[in-house]
Enzyme design. Structure first.
Site, short mmCIF file in Angstrom:
data_model
loop_
_atom_site.label_atom_id
_atom_site.label_comp_id
_atom_site.label_asym_id
_atom_site.label_seq_id
_atom_site.Cartn_x
_atom_site.Cartn_y
_atom_site.Cartn_z
CD GLU A 81 0.58 -2.77 -3.95
OE1 GLU A 81 0.22 -1.57 -3.87
OE2 GLU A 81 -0.22 -3.72 -3.98
CD GLU A 125 -1.27 -1.39 0.70
OE1 GLU A 125 -0.63 -2.02 1.56
OE2 GLU A 125 -0.79 -1.06 -0.39
N GLY A 143 1.50 1.25 -2.50
CA GLY A 143 1.76 1.29 -3.94
C GLY A 143 3.22 1.56 -4.28
CB ALA A 151 -2.26 4.43 -3.77
N1 COA Z 1 -1.15 9.66 0.06
C1 COA Z 1 -1.36 10.98 0.08
N2 COA Z 1 -0.58 11.83 0.77
C2 COA Z 1 0.47 11.32 1.43
C3 COA Z 1 0.75 9.95 1.45
C4 COA Z 1 -0.12 9.10 0.71
N3 COA Z 1 0.08 7.78 0.64
N4 COA Z 1 1.84 9.74 2.24
C5 COA Z 1 2.23 10.93 2.66
N5 COA Z 1 1.41 11.90 2.19
C6 COA Z 1 1.46 13.35 2.44
C7 COA Z 1 0.97 13.72 3.83
O1 COA Z 1 -0.44 13.79 3.84
C8 COA Z 1 1.64 15.04 4.02
O2 COA Z 1 0.94 16.02 3.26
P1 COA Z 1 0.58 17.46 3.93
O3 COA Z 1 1.92 18.06 4.25
O4 COA Z 1 -0.13 18.17 2.85
O5 COA Z 1 -0.22 17.16 5.14
C9 COA Z 1 2.99 14.85 3.34
O6 COA Z 1 2.81 13.77 2.43
C10 COA Z 1 4.11 14.48 4.30
O7 COA Z 1 3.73 13.33 5.02
P2 COA Z 1 3.74 13.25 6.63
O8 COA Z 1 2.75 12.19 7.04
O9 COA Z 1 3.56 14.61 7.23
O10 COA Z 1 5.23 12.77 6.88
P3 COA Z 1 5.77 11.97 8.15
O11 COA Z 1 7.26 12.00 8.03
O12 COA Z 1 5.14 12.45 9.40
O13 COA Z 1 5.28 10.45 7.92
C11 COA Z 1 4.85 8.46 6.62
C12 COA Z 1 5.76 9.69 6.83
C13 COA Z 1 5.31 7.78 5.34
C14 COA Z 1 5.00 7.51 7.80
C15 COA Z 1 3.38 8.91 6.51
O14 COA Z 1 3.30 9.94 5.55
C16 COA Z 1 2.41 7.83 6.09
O15 COA Z 1 2.08 6.97 6.90
N6 COA Z 1 1.94 7.88 4.83
C17 COA Z 1 0.94 6.95 4.35
C18 COA Z 1 1.54 5.59 4.09
C19 COA Z 1 0.47 4.63 3.61
O16 COA Z 1 -0.43 4.24 4.32
N7 COA Z 1 0.61 4.23 2.34
C20 COA Z 1 -0.27 3.25 1.75
C21 COA Z 1 -1.33 3.91 0.98
S1 COA Z 1 -2.41 2.73 0.25
#
Ligand code: COA
Length: 260
Positions: free
Chosen positions: A115, A135, A112, A66
């Site tokens: 999910e 989460e 999400g 999400a």
């Molecule tokens: N919500 C909003 N933005 C998200 C996102 C999310 N769930 N997951 C990734 N993004 C965005 C990042 O903020 C980043 O945006 P920016 O370039 O404007 O800063 C972009 O997507 C790329 O992500 P980034 O974190 O730089 O990539 P990465 O390869 O370093 O890491 C992940 C990849 C998936 C490990 C990391 O993005 C992450 O942990 N995301 C969140 C996962 C999460 O907790 N999901 C559950 C949400 S309830």
């Protein structure tokens, strides 16, 4: 219909919906959830669409969760509403669709994202896919059905560990857990899913819709799945697809199901 956050195409009875926010790793914001709702409704109502494949754009992510930026300042009420509305208009909708939905997990499927993949009828992963429900690392819990569907698919103990550690599992582990059915190279993922769709399309869409309903009945509170099965089995005898299927078998020819 015109969409801003998703792409869609129909070919040979298969609709492919691609979540298209690659710069945000296809994170599900409110607008994307609404567009997905509209697209699933539209394709489920279209007789020419026999299977729906849901995937993410780019090579990195199916859906990374999400949209955290969107809910970071939510109140208790807003948080509750976010989960309730999302479950109703997208996750439950997908699970209960009578058109088969395959999730093609082409990279990260987190929160999400996982999910959504779990609400689909089954899942195929690319070999680079990573899956998890992280989460609790954000101070929240899965809210789009994850605490219910993950234990159903992988068992309670594994679900507990995945959710408590907020960790990610790779595609092969996901396959051994029963979370995904197959793991294929990323470049072959969509074709592989379309190959399975082609097998599904040969069968009666009416019977498939009834089978989905009967299988799902096992997971509904207060519903007896065996009774649902008996009811749907009996109803099948009144369909044109049943007449065609049985007649074609006895005449030693391939069935041409009218879908009625
Ligand atoms: N919500 C909003 N933005 C998200 C996102 C999310 N769930 N997951 C990734 N993004 C965005 C990042 O903020 C980043 O945006 P920016 O370039 O404007 O800063 C972009 O997507 C790329 O992500 P980034 O974190 O730089 O990539 P990465 O390869 O370093 O890491 C992940 C990849 C998936 C490990 C990391 O993005 C992450 O942990 N995301 C969140 C996962 C999460 O907790 N999901 C559950 C949400 S309830």
């Amino acid at each position: 219909m015109n969409y801003e956050n998703i792409l869609s195409e129909i070919s040979g009875g298969v609709a492919v919906i691609t979540i298209n926010r690659p710069d945000k790793l296809n994170a599900l914001n409110k607008a994307t959830i609404q567009e997905l709702h509209n697209a699933f409704k539209e394709f489920d109502a279209d007789k020419n669409v026999r299977v729906i494949i849901i995937t993410g754009s780019g090579e990195k992510a199916f859906v990374a969760g999400a949209d955290i930026a969107e809910f970071a300042n939510f109140s208790v009420e807003e948080g509750g509403q976010l989960a309730a509305k999302g479950q109703e208009i997208l996750f439950d909708l997908v699970q209960n669709l009578s058109t088969p939905v395959i999730a093609a997990i082409n990279g990260f499927a987190l929160g999400g994202g996982l999910e959504l993949a779990m609400a689909a009828h089954f899942r195929i992963a690319s070999d680079n896919a990573k899956m998890g429900l992280p989460e609790v690392s954000l101070g929240v819990i899965p809210g789009y059905g994850g605490t219910q569907r993950l234990p159903q698919l992988v068992g309670k103990g594994r679900a507990m560990e995945m959710i408590m550690t907020a960790g990610m599992i790779n595609a092969e582990d996901a396959k051994s857990y029963g979370l995904v059915n197959h793991v294929v190279p990323q470049t072959e993922l969509l074709e592989f899913c379309k190959g399975i769709a082609a097998k599904i399309i040969k069968n009666s869409p009416v019977a498939i819709g009834k089978a989905i309903k009967a299988i799902n009945a096992n997971y509904e509170d207060g519903v007896n799945g065996y009774k649902e099965e008996i009811k749907a089995f009996g109803e099948s005898f009144g369909t044109e697809d049943f007449k065609e299927g049985t007649t074609a078998f006895l005449e030693k020819r391939k069935a041409e199901f009218p879908g009625k």
